[in-house]
Design a protein around this motif. Structure first.
Motif, PDB file in Angstrom:
ATOM      1  N   PRO A 263      -9.579  25.433  67.117  1.00 17.35           N
ATOM      2  CA  PRO A 263     -10.724  25.724  67.995  1.00 17.35           C
ATOM      3  C   PRO A 263     -11.515  26.941  67.509  1.00 17.35           C
ATOM      4  CG  PRO A 263      -8.781  25.231  69.308  1.00 17.35           C
ATOM      5  CD  PRO A 263      -8.313  25.319  67.878  1.00 17.35           C
ATOM      6  N   ASN A 264     -12.834  26.830  67.532  1.00 18.98           N
ATOM      7  CA  ASN A 264     -13.756  27.918  67.190  1.00 18.98           C
ATOM      8  C   ASN A 264     -13.659  28.365  65.733  1.00 18.98           C
ATOM      9  OD1 ASN A 264     -14.694  28.218  69.978  1.00 18.98           O
ATOM     10  ND2 ASN A 264     -12.671  29.088  70.364  1.00 18.98           N
ATOM     11  N   VAL A 265     -13.105  27.519  64.877  1.00 22.26           N
ATOM     12  CA  VAL A 265     -12.931  27.885  63.482  1.00 22.26           C
ATOM     13  C   VAL A 265     -14.285  27.991  62.785  1.00 22.26           C
ATOM     14  CG1 VAL A 265     -12.805  25.568  62.446  1.00 22.26           C
ATOM     15  CG2 VAL A 265     -11.417  27.414  61.504  1.00 22.26           C
ATOM     16  N   VAL A 266     -14.331  28.775  61.733  1.00 21.14           N
ATOM     17  CA  VAL A 266     -15.523  28.891  60.878  1.00 21.14           C
ATOM     18  C   VAL A 266     -15.138  28.398  59.486  1.00 21.14           C
ATOM     19  CG1 VAL A 266     -17.161  30.492  59.811  1.00 21.14           C
ATOM     20  CG2 VAL A 266     -16.479  30.801  62.206  1.00 21.14           C
ATOM     21  N   SER A 267     -16.002  27.587  58.897  1.00 23.82           N
ATOM     22  CA  SER A 267     -15.716  27.015  57.582  1.00 23.82           C
ATOM     23  C   SER A 267     -15.577  28.101  56.525  1.00 23.82           C
ATOM     24  CB  SER A 267     -16.838  26.065  57.173  1.00 23.82           C
ATOM     25  OG  SER A 267     -16.973  25.008  58.088  1.00 23.82           O
ATOM     26  N   SER A 268     -14.711  27.854  55.550  1.00 30.02           N
ATOM     27  CA  SER A 268     -14.547  28.752  54.407  1.00 30.02           C
ATOM     28  C   SER A 268     -15.308  28.203  53.212  1.00 30.02           C
ATOM     29  CB  SER A 268     -13.063  28.893  54.031  1.00 30.02           C
ATOM     30  OG  SER A 268     -12.358  29.613  55.010  1.00 30.02           O
ATOM     31  N   GLY A 269     -15.988  29.099  52.499  1.00 24.33           N
ATOM     32  CA  GLY A 269     -16.693  28.726  51.282  1.00 24.33           C
ATOM     33  C   GLY A 269     -16.125  29.465  50.085  1.00 24.33           C
ATOM     34  N   TRP A 270     -16.595  29.066  48.924  1.00 23.92           N
ATOM     35  CA  TRP A 270     -16.215  29.724  47.674  1.00 23.92           C
ATOM     36  C   TRP A 270     -17.493  29.928  46.878  1.00 23.92           C
ATOM     37  CZ3 TRP A 270     -12.932  27.090  43.274  1.00 23.92           C
ATOM     38  CH2 TRP A 270     -12.877  27.952  42.171  1.00 23.92           C
ATOM     39  N   HIS A 271     -17.952  31.170  46.831  1.00 19.76           N
ATOM     40  CA  HIS A 271     -19.204  31.501  46.149  1.00 19.76           C
ATOM     41  C   HIS A 271     -18.910  31.912  44.713  1.00 19.76           C
ATOM     42  CE1 HIS A 271     -20.724  32.633  50.438  1.00 19.76           C
ATOM     43  NE2 HIS A 271     -20.626  31.330  50.263  1.00 19.76           N
ATOM     44  N   LEU A 272     -19.545  31.220  43.797  1.00 23.37           N
ATOM     45  CA  LEU A 272     -19.327  31.460  42.379  1.00 23.37           C
ATOM     46  C   LEU A 272     -20.511  32.213  41.792  1.00 23.37           C
ATOM     47  CD1 LEU A 272     -17.988  31.071  39.636  1.00 23.37           C
ATOM     48  CD2 LEU A 272     -18.989  28.773  39.549  1.00 23.37           C
ATOM     49  N   HIS A 273     -20.268  33.444  41.334  1.00 26.75           N
ATOM     50  CA  HIS A 273     -21.287  34.234  40.652  1.00 26.75           C
ATOM     51  C   HIS A 273     -21.174  33.954  39.152  1.00 26.75           C
ATOM     52  CE1 HIS A 273     -22.382  36.952  44.092  1.00 26.75           C
ATOM     53  NE2 HIS A 273     -21.252  36.406  44.540  1.00 26.75           N
ATOM     54  N   GLN A 274     -22.291  33.636  38.525  1.00 27.28           N
ATOM     55  CA  GLN A 274     -22.237  33.255  37.119  1.00 27.28           C
ATOM     56  C   GLN A 274     -23.463  33.770  36.360  1.00 27.28           C
ATOM     57  OE1 GLN A 274     -22.900  28.885  36.577  1.00 27.28           O
ATOM     58  NE2 GLN A 274     -23.128  28.893  38.803  1.00 27.28           N
ATOM     59  N   SER A 275     -23.236  34.057  35.103  1.00 26.01           N
ATOM     60  CA  SER A 275     -24.316  34.423  34.183  1.00 26.01           C
ATOM     61  C   SER A 275     -23.842  34.086  32.780  1.00 26.01           C
ATOM     62  CB  SER A 275     -24.661  35.916  34.298  1.00 26.01           C
ATOM     63  OG  SER A 275     -23.540  36.716  33.953  1.00 26.01           O
ATOM     64  N   LEU A 276     -24.749  34.202  31.839  1.00 31.61           N
ATOM     65  CA  LEU A 276     -24.413  34.023  30.434  1.00 31.61           C
ATOM     66  C   LEU A 276     -24.539  35.357  29.715  1.00 31.61           C
ATOM     67  CD1 LEU A 276     -26.207  30.662  29.482  1.00 31.61           C
ATOM     68  CD2 LEU A 276     -23.904  31.022  30.407  1.00 31.61           C
ATOM     69  N   VAL A 277     -23.683  35.553  28.733  1.00 32.26           N
ATOM     70  CA  VAL A 277     -23.685  36.762  27.923  1.00 32.26           C
ATOM     71  C   VAL A 277     -23.905  36.350  26.468  1.00 32.26           C
ATOM     72  CG1 VAL A 277     -22.284  38.704  27.135  1.00 32.26           C
ATOM     73  CG2 VAL A 277     -22.128  37.955  29.509  1.00 32.26           C
ATOM     74  N   HIS A 278     -24.769  37.081  25.777  1.00 29.52           N
ATOM     75  CA  HIS A 278     -24.967  36.823  24.353  1.00 29.52           C
ATOM     76  C   HIS A 278     -23.691  37.146  23.600  1.00 29.52           C
ATOM     77  CE1 HIS A 278     -29.292  36.052  24.496  1.00 29.52           C
ATOM     78  NE2 HIS A 278     -29.435  37.101  25.285  1.00 29.52           N
ATOM     79  N   VAL A 279     -23.174  36.175  22.822  1.00 29.47           N
ATOM     80  CA  VAL A 279     -21.983  36.431  22.027  1.00 29.47           C
ATOM     81  C   VAL A 279     -22.236  37.585  21.056  1.00 29.47           C
ATOM     82  CG1 VAL A 279     -20.442  35.464  20.278  1.00 29.47           C
ATOM     83  CG2 VAL A 279     -21.127  34.073  22.240  1.00 29.47           C
ATOM     84  N   ALA A 280     -23.426  37.592  20.467  1.00 32.12           N
ATOM     85  CA  ALA A 280     -23.811  38.676  19.567  1.00 32.12           C
ATOM     86  C   ALA A 280     -24.422  39.811  20.392  1.00 32.12           C
ATOM     87  CB  ALA A 280     -24.826  38.188  18.539  1.00 32.12           C
ATOM     88  N   GLY A 281     -23.656  40.835  20.636  1.00 27.48           N
ATOM     89  CA  GLY A 281     -24.177  41.991  21.359  1.00 27.48           C
ATOM     90  C   GLY A 281     -23.637  42.157  22.753  1.00 27.48           C
ATOM     91  N   GLY A 282     -23.226  41.078  23.402  1.00 25.14           N
ATOM     92  CA  GLY A 282     -22.615  41.169  24.717  1.00 25.14           C
ATOM     93  C   GLY A 282     -23.556  41.491  25.855  1.00 25.14           C
ATOM     94  N   THR A 283     -24.878  41.320  25.666  1.00 22.83           N
ATOM     95  CA  THR A 283     -25.839  41.629  26.725  1.00 22.83           C
ATOM     96  C   THR A 283     -26.048  40.428  27.639  1.00 22.83           C
ATOM     97  OG1 THR A 283     -27.665  41.017  25.254  1.00 22.83           O
ATOM     98  CG2 THR A 283     -27.048  43.350  25.350  1.00 22.83           C
TER      99      THR A 283
END
Length: 478
Positions: A277-297
């Motif tokens: 009763p009165n439960v709230v759904s659980s989510g899973w938020h995925l933070h993502q980006s890409l990094v340059h292999v050369a330089g790591g930026t």
């Protein structure tokens, strides 16, 4: 020669880690080692070996029946394994034959709640040294290799919501067994709805500390422990990591939380919306980006102050939108998870993006001169197999980069913007996955068909049940 050496299965780093691990085991009081692999549902399965046998097994693998890959979430075998090809049209899968778990020595840990127990994550191979095409860690690694060929590395961080309850009755009488059995009876740890209040956190501090100590002992990159909005609902967030590590961390985190709670009279569940009763759904938020292999930026960080993302980031984001429907089956793989997609609920219901807007599916954070610029995907449920969820993101984003897709306008009013709806049911999501050529090519047609068959087995069993709603609606009226 060992199985690992014969087939060249370890990198130089893994060989180095193995050598160090052998020395560590000789000096430690570890008595058993759990060899575990993440199955198709993201659940850990495997065997426990005494330490002397474990030392021999690192290089030669641990046998495991192939039928474990044929099971749905009730642990029923869905495929006819004793027919020709084992229901997979593959000789290696017929007859309930053995596969081999090969340890990844870089993942070894000693479990803080079981101090004489070592644990190591494994990959699954056939006896001929070929990777099992249904083993999801292989699939994500393959997607990461494709990304690396374009000069990028995947960076991801996790926000994971879940519930913890006090067990009042474990329901362990013989009549409670089954496939699945009767879950435990539980009571709340907190009433909820006091979002992020210190008083509510202090009320559950004992449980939070119990979890924190266990997770800290695994060296997982935890950043915060939070009381979420709903009754007995928690959230843990994790620092970003590159490559496969975040997916490995999620697998271990979920299992650790459930084991720690189980040993102490609590029940933890990552089910999206428990029937409480009165439960709230659980989510899973995925933070993502890409990094340059050369330089790591950061490859998503824009140079134009007026742009939300770099051109690379915009094309990647456009790819996520283009394949949002097909990827939903992998980010939300249960029937229950679709009860979360509701308008005006902090959860998405359509494929849109926006800048720092919690109502959209894809929330862009950061901007010019911000090395933490990223995309937060808010679509996932915490039961998802991380290798498939993350893999779907990489493959979708790569398609956007390859085809130079244009990013549509942002959505400032997320529940009013006209856009393609996310699938409303698991059946709809399965149909979208089957029809998505990009994901089919990336994961392989054989895997997509296999995954859809497993999910359809769950749906078929669900459709045979008479729900409480049906009984209440029709039993008296008609």
């Amino acid at each position: 020669m060992s199985f690992v050496e014969t087939h060249g299965l370890w990198t130089d780093d893994q060989h180095t880690a193995h050598a160090a691990l052998l020395e560590r085991l000789k000096e430690s009081d570890v008595q058993v080692v759990r060899f575990s692999f993440p199955d198709q549902h993201g659940l850990l399965r495997g065997k426990t070996l005494v330490v002397d046998e474990a030392i021999r097994a690192f290089r030669n693998g641990v046998t495991l029946t192939s039928t474990l890959l044929a099971k749905d979430t009730s642990h029923r075998t869905v495929f006819p394994v004793f027919t020709a090809g084992g229901g997979f049209d593959m000789p290696e899968m017929q007859g309930a034959c053995d596969t081999l778990m090969v340890a990844d020595p870089e993942t070894f840990r000693v479990l803080p709640w079981a101090p004489h127990t070592g644990w190591v994550l494994c990959d699954v191979y056939f006896a001929n040294g070929r990777p099992v095409p249904f083993a999801t860690r292989h699939l994500f690694r393959r997607a990461l290799e494709q990304l690396g060929n374009h000069g990028y590395e995947f960076m991801s961080g996790l926000e994971v919501e879940f519930h913890v309850f006090k067990v009042t009755n474990p329901n362990m009488k013989p009549e409670h067994s089954g496939q699945p059995g009767i879950p435990p009876d539980v009571e709340l740890l907190s009433h909820g709805y006091q979002y992020l209040t210190e008083l509510r956190y202090d009320a559950v501090d004992g449980v939070m500390e119990m979890l924190r100590r266990g997770i800290d002992g695994l060296a997982l990159p935890v950043r915060s422990l939070e009381v979420e909005y709903g009754p007995s609902q928690f959230e843990f967030t994790f620092a970003p990591t590159t490559g496969i590590q975040s997916a490995d961390d999620m697998i271990l985190f979920r299992s650790a939380v459930k084991q720690i709670c189980q040993r102490n009279g609590y029940h933890a569940t990552f089910m999206c919306r428990p029937r409480i009763p009165n439960v709230v759904s659980s989510g899973w938020h995925l933070h993502q980006s890409l990094v340059h292999v050369a330089g790591g930026t950061n490859a998503f960080m824009p140079t134009d102050p007026g742009a939300p993302l770099s051109v690379t980031g915009q094309r990647y984001l456009a790819g996520l939108l283009a394949h949002a429907q097909g990827a939903t089956a992998l980010s939300t793989p249960t029937i229950n998870g679709y009860r979360r997609y509701r308008p005006y609920s902090n959860a998405p219901d359509r494929a849109i993006w926006g800048c720092d807007n919690r109502g959209v599916m894809l929330r862009v954070l950061g901007g010019a001169n911000d090395p933490a610029t990223r995309v937060e995907n808010r679509v996932g449920e915490p039961t998802a197999n991380p290798y498939l969820y993350f893999g779907s993101q990489v493959l979708s984003g790569l398609d956007g980069l390859r085809r130079k897709l244009e990013l549509p306008p942002s959505a400032d009013t997320p529940y009013e913007t006209q856009a393609d709806a996310l699938p409303r049911t698991l059946s709809d999501a399965i149909a979208a996955l089957r029809a998505d050529d990009c994901l089919r090519e990336g994961f392989g047609s054989a895997f997509v068909d296999y995954f859809c068959k497993l999910k359809e087995a769950e749906i078929d069993r669900f459709n045979l049940e008479v729900t409480e709603w049906e009984h209440r609606e029709y039993f008296e009226t008609f």
